[in-house]
Design a protein around this motif. Structure first.
Motif, short mmCIF file in Angstrom:
data_model
loop_
_atom_site.label_atom_id
_atom_site.label_comp_id
_atom_site.label_asym_id
_atom_site.label_seq_id
_atom_site.Cartn_x
_atom_site.Cartn_y
_atom_site.Cartn_z
N GLY A 21 -0.52 -9.89 15.36
CA GLY A 21 -1.64 -9.00 15.14
C GLY A 21 -1.34 -7.55 14.71
O GLY A 21 -2.08 -6.83 14.46
N ALA A 22 0.02 -7.41 14.64
CA ALA A 22 0.53 -5.96 14.08
C ALA A 22 0.19 -5.86 12.50
O ALA A 22 0.23 -7.03 11.86
CB ALA A 22 1.94 -6.12 14.28
N ALA A 23 0.00 -4.63 12.15
CA ALA A 23 -0.06 -4.48 10.70
C ALA A 23 1.35 -4.83 9.97
O ALA A 23 2.33 -4.25 10.47
CB ALA A 23 -0.64 -3.18 10.56
N THR A 24 1.12 -5.15 8.70
CA THR A 24 2.32 -5.40 7.85
C THR A 24 2.55 -4.03 7.05
O THR A 24 1.60 -3.40 6.52
CB THR A 24 1.91 -6.33 6.57
N LEU A 25 3.82 -3.57 7.51
CA LEU A 25 4.23 -2.19 6.89
C LEU A 25 4.44 -2.30 5.24
O LEU A 25 4.86 -3.38 4.73
CB LEU A 25 5.58 -1.95 7.21
N VAL A 26 3.82 -1.42 4.48
CA VAL A 26 3.88 -1.21 3.03
C VAL A 26 5.09 -0.27 3.05
O VAL A 26 4.97 0.70 3.30
CB VAL A 26 2.59 -0.93 2.56
N PRO A 27 6.03 -1.04 2.19
CA PRO A 27 7.28 -0.07 1.99
C PRO A 27 7.22 1.01 1.15
O PRO A 27 6.15 1.28 0.32
CB PRO A 27 8.40 -1.09 1.49
N PRO A 28 7.85 1.93 1.33
CA PRO A 28 7.92 3.16 0.26
C PRO A 28 7.98 2.72 -1.00
O PRO A 28 8.69 1.78 -1.36
CB PRO A 28 9.01 4.15 0.94
N GLY A 29 7.61 3.59 -2.07
CA GLY A 29 7.91 3.15 -3.40
C GLY A 29 6.80 2.51 -4.06
O GLY A 29 5.73 2.28 -3.41
N ASN A 30 6.83 2.36 -5.55
CA ASN A 30 5.82 2.11 -6.24
C ASN A 30 5.94 0.48 -6.39
O ASN A 30 6.80 -0.17 -6.42
CB ASN A 30 5.75 2.66 -7.79
N ARG A 31 4.86 -0.34 -6.32
CA ARG A 31 4.84 -1.59 -6.75
C ARG A 31 5.07 -2.05 -8.22
O ARG A 31 5.47 -2.94 -8.57
CB ARG A 31 3.34 -2.45 -6.16
#
Length: 319
Positions: A21-31
Motif C-alpha cells: 500500500g506504500a507509494a512508489t518513490l519517483v527518483p530524482p532527475g529526468n525520465r
C-alpha cells in the motif's frame, strides 16, 4: 545499462522493499534524456520580448540570489506545508523562464499588489459576474462540496461539461478554460506575482492556506482581494506551497506515487494544473499496463519540469 533497464530494476526493487500500500518513490532527475518540446506560445512570448529562455532564467536566478529575505520566506513557508524548498523554487523558476520575466526587485511585486487593490474590475463574462454564474442550476451539486478546492474543482468540471464552447439558455460561451473566461479580466492567460498564480488556483487553495497559514479566505466576489493576494509575496508564497502540497498528496493518495523527491514533476503539475485528474488518469493507465504484464509508467516531466530538474544542482547552491 540503459536508463530504461535501470528504471525497470528500480521499480522491481521498490515493489519488493516498500510495504504493501506504500507509494512508489519517483527518483530524482529526468525520465527523458532530452527536453520535451516547448510550446509555441512560450517561444513566441519570449521572442516578442527579444529575450531567450537562458536570459530569463538568469534573471530569476539573480532575483533569488540577491534577495536573502525572499529565500528565507521560501524556506519558512515550505516548512509549514511540509515540502522541500526546491519544489517552490522550481515552480518560481519555471514560471519566470517560460512565462514572464521576473522583476529585478521583490519590491516591485508589492507595488503591483497595491495597484491591483486600487483597480476597478470584476470576475465576469458577458455582463454576468462569477457570483451570478455559479448560481445557475448546473452548479447545484458543487454547493455541498466540503472545501474550496473541492467546490472550485467541481465548478471547473461543470464548466467544461456543460458550458465550454456551447450555447446555453441562448448565450454562447467561449471554448476556453474556466479560469481564462471568468478570472482573467485583463487578458486571457494572464497570471500574477512571484508564483505566477491564476486567480482560480488561488480560490481553490483558499481553505488550505487559511488553515495552515492563518490568512483570510479569498472571496470570488472580491477580485481586488484575490489579485492583491497573489501579487503580494508575503501572501502568495503560501498559495504556491499549498498548490505543490496538493499535487504531492494527490499523486500519493490516488496514483500511488511519491513525487516529493522530484521537483521537476511537481513543477510540471504546477504548470499544467488539475493534479487529481492527472493522477486518476495515470492510475487508470497503469492498471492497463499491469493487466498486460508491463511495468508501470512513472509520472513524467514536461518541458518546464525537465528544465527545473536540469538546473536543480545550480538552484540548490542558493539555499
Amino acid at each position: 545499462m540503459t536508463f530504461a533497464t535501470r528504471l525497470f530494476a528500480f521499480l522491481c526493487i521498490a515493489a519488493t522493499t516498500l510495504p504493501a500500500g506504500a507509494a512508489t518513490l519517483v527518483p530524482p532527475g529526468n525520465r527523458a534524456a532530452t527536453q520535451p518540446d516547448v510550446p509555441a506560445a512560450s517561444s513566441i512570448r519570449t521572442s516578442a520580448l527579444k529575450s531567450t529562455y537562458e536570459v530569463k532564467y538568469r534573471k530569476v536566478f539573480a532575483l533569488l540570489k540577491n534577495d536573502k529575505a525572499l529565500r528565507d520566506k521560501i524556506v519558512s513557508t515550505s516548512a509549514k506545508y511540509g515540502v522541500d524548498p526546491m519544489h517552490m523554487v522550481g515552480a518560481i523558476v519555471g514560471e519566470h523562464t517560460y512565462n514572464v520575466d521576473a522583476y529585478d526587485r521583490l519590491q516591485t511585486y508589492y507595488i503591483k499588489a497595491v495597484s491591483y487593490l486600487q483597480s476597478d474590475f470584476s470576475f465576469a463574462h458577458g455582463g454576468e459576474t462569477i457570483g451570478e454564474f455559479i448560481q445557475r442550476p448546473q452548479f447545484s451539486a458543487c454547493d455541498g462540496k466540503g472545501g474550496s478546492y473541492e467546490q472550485w474543482s467541481c465548478r471547473e468540471a461543470v464548466w467544461d461539461k456543460e458550458f465550454r464552447g456551447k450555447t446555453v439558455d441562448g448565450k454562447t460561451f467561449p471554448n476556453n478554460r474556466f479560469s481564462a473566461v471568468f478570472f482573467q479580466p485583463f487578458y486571457a492567460g494572464q497570471t500574477f506575482g512571484i508564483g505566477q498564480l491564476n486567480p482560480l488556483t488561488a480560490l481553490q487553495m483558499s481553505d488550505i492556506v487559511a488553515k495552515v497559514s492563518g490568512l483570510p479566505k479569498l472571496n470570488h466576489n472580491d477580485p481586488q482581494q484575490v489579485y492583491q493576494t497573489i501579487m503580494d509575496p508575503d501572501l502568495t508564497l503560501a498559495y504556491v506551497a499549498a498548490t505543490i502540497r496538493k499535487s504531492i498528496d494527490a499523486y500519493r493518495d490516488i496514483a500511488g506515487f511519491d513525487i516529493s523527491q522530484n521537483p521537476g514533476v511537481t513543477a510540471t503539475l504546477y504548470n499544467v494544473g488539475n493534479p487529481e485528474a492527472r493522477a486518476r488518469a495515470l492510475k487508470a493507465e497503469n492498471r492497463k499496463l499491469a493487466a498486460a504484464g508491463k511495468p508501470p509508467r512513472l509520472p513524467q516531466e514536461n518541458y518546464y519540469g525537465w528544465f527545473v530538474n536540469d538546473k536543480l544542482d545550480e538552484l540548490k547552491t542558493l539555499f
